[in-house]
Design a protein around this motif. Structure first.
Motif, PDB file in Angstrom:
ATOM      1  N   SER A 124       9.210  -6.455  -5.271  1.00  0.00           N
ATOM      2  CA  SER A 124       9.371  -7.873  -4.957  1.00  0.00           C
ATOM      3  C   SER A 124       8.151  -8.640  -5.452  1.00  0.00           C
ATOM      4  O   SER A 124       7.063  -8.072  -5.594  1.00  0.00           O
ATOM      5  N   THR A 171       4.928  -6.238  -5.121  1.00  0.00           N
ATOM      6  CA  THR A 171       4.835  -5.222  -4.075  1.00  0.00           C
ATOM      7  C   THR A 171       5.898  -4.168  -4.322  1.00  0.00           C
ATOM      8  O   THR A 171       7.086  -4.489  -4.410  1.00  0.00           O
ATOM      9  N   THR A 214       2.070 -11.717  -7.214  1.00  0.00           N
ATOM     10  CA  THR A 214       1.755 -10.338  -6.845  1.00  0.00           C
ATOM     11  C   THR A 214       3.046  -9.553  -6.672  1.00  0.00           C
ATOM     12  O   THR A 214       3.995 -10.044  -6.053  1.00  0.00           O
ATOM     13  N   VAL A 244       0.021 -15.633   0.378  1.00  0.00           N
ATOM     14  CA  VAL A 244      -0.056 -14.463   1.256  1.00  0.00           C
ATOM     15  C   VAL A 244       1.364 -14.031   1.621  1.00  0.00           C
ATOM     16  O   VAL A 244       1.950 -14.508   2.603  1.00  0.00           O
ATOM     17  N   ASN A 245       1.918 -13.163   0.788  1.00  0.00           N
ATOM     18  CA  ASN A 245       3.244 -12.583   1.041  1.00  0.00           C
ATOM     19  C   ASN A 245       4.353 -13.618   1.196  1.00  0.00           C
ATOM     20  O   ASN A 245       5.306 -13.419   1.963  1.00  0.00           O
ATOM     21  N   THR A 246       4.249 -14.716   0.472  1.00  0.00           N
ATOM     22  CA  THR A 246       5.324 -15.699   0.441  1.00  0.00           C
ATOM     23  C   THR A 246       6.242 -15.372  -0.733  1.00  0.00           C
ATOM     24  O   THR A 246       5.775 -15.324  -1.872  1.00  0.00           O
ATOM     25  N   THR A 266       5.648 -11.958  -4.859  1.00  0.00           N
ATOM     26  CA  THR A 266       5.196 -12.928  -3.865  1.00  0.00           C
ATOM     27  C   THR A 266       4.081 -13.790  -4.455  1.00  0.00           C
ATOM     28  O   THR A 266       3.478 -13.455  -5.475  1.00  0.00           O
TER      29      THR A 266
END
Length: 299
Positions: free
Chosen positions: A104, A129, A127, A109-111, A106
């Motif tokens: 995935s 993951t 980023t 911060v992990n959006t 993003t």
């Protein structure tokens, strides 16, 4: 003296079934057992060993633990009779890497990042993951999937968990992250904001007579800027008693009509900020006389 009965055979079993092959995934455990023949053998104990402990280890009770691998790798587990007969049983185990099940993309911060908008020259960090955490072949590669997208954005690199996207020109780019055969994409739309506006009059004229007309055109910069022509508004900012402008007072072009002699200031404003404006001074001259008639009086 008791008679010593030597071991004549060792068979490795997985569960209740004899087997000479097995398959494991990295991180898994598998319990093996050794069936020693004959039943009346004096010493029925065995010693377990692995021919490659980087691939799989086996403890004294026959429990095998598969190690991390990046590709299918074979290891041989051996059970050797302890009675000195050197009789062995073997099983060949294929250890498979843990497969990537998902990737995935993003931002922040992990959006989750699937559809993003950038203005020209802006940047965005993405980023990737990869799951599960113990997957092999987790290296991420990045690319711009659509051909035209390479003109729209540039990437700071082609590998790594994170990259920086830089907006180059207006358009859309599909950015793809790949790891372990799985892919994820993020569409980036780049807009080019209006930074300036300039007014040009027809035939470069800035004067007209009463009741005459003059056409004004607003040109925005830079070339390729994203805007709708109706996002340009016009106003008579001074001297409204001397001119009128066509309605609605929006769009790239308007018509100015002289009402009475005097000077007027006409301003064009591009949506995007109060300071993105340009003005032009228009001078209205009295209406020209079409003819003069002279008369004389007779005595």
């Amino acid at each position: 003296t008791a008679r010593t009965v030597a071991v004549t055979g060792v068979t490795i079993k997985v569960g209740d079934n004899a087997s000479d092959t097995a398959t494991m995934t990295a991180g898994e455990e598998l319990q093996l057992s050794a069936e020693v023949k004959p039943d009346e053998a004096t010493d029925k104990t065995v010693t377990w060993s692995s021919n490659n402990e980087d691939v799989a280890t086996v403890d004294e009770n026959g429990k095998v633990t598969a190690k991390t691998v990046t590709q299918d790798t074979q290891v041989t587990i051996t059970a050797t009779a302890n009675d000195g007969s050197n009789v062995t049983g073997i099983i060949n185990i294929t250890v498979k890497p843990v497969a990537v099940t998902n990737i995935s993309i993003t931002k922040d911060v992990n959006t989750p990042a699937t559809n993003e908008s950038l203005e020209k020259d802006a940047t965005l960090q993405l980023t990737a993951t990869v799951t599960p955490n113990n997957a092999a072949n987790k290296e991420v590669s990045w690319s711009v999937e659509n051909t035209e997208g390479t003109d729209v954005v540039s990437l700071s690199g082609t590998t790594g968990d994170s990259i920086t996207v830089t907006a180059k020109s207006g358009g859309k780019a599909t950015i793809k992250a790949t790891a372990g055969g799985k892919t994820a994409t993020c569409t980036v739309t780049v807009t080019v904001p209006v930074t300036g506006v300039s007014i040009k009059s027809s035939e470069n004229k800035t004067t007209l007579n009463v009741d005459d007309t003059l056409q004004l055109t607003a040109n925005v910069t830079p070339d390729g800027a994203d805007y709708d022509k109706n996002q340009i508004s016009w106003d008579v900012t001074s001297g409204a008693q001397y001119v009128t402008i066509s309605t609605p007072a929006k769009g790239e072009t308007i018509t100015v009509t002289g009402k009475s002699a005097g000077e007027a200031t006409i301003t064009a404003k591009a949506i995007g900020g109060e300071n993105i404006t340009d003005s032009i001074e228009i001078t209205v001259n009295p209406k020209a006389l079409e003819s003069i008639t002279l008369t004389t009086e007779k005595d």
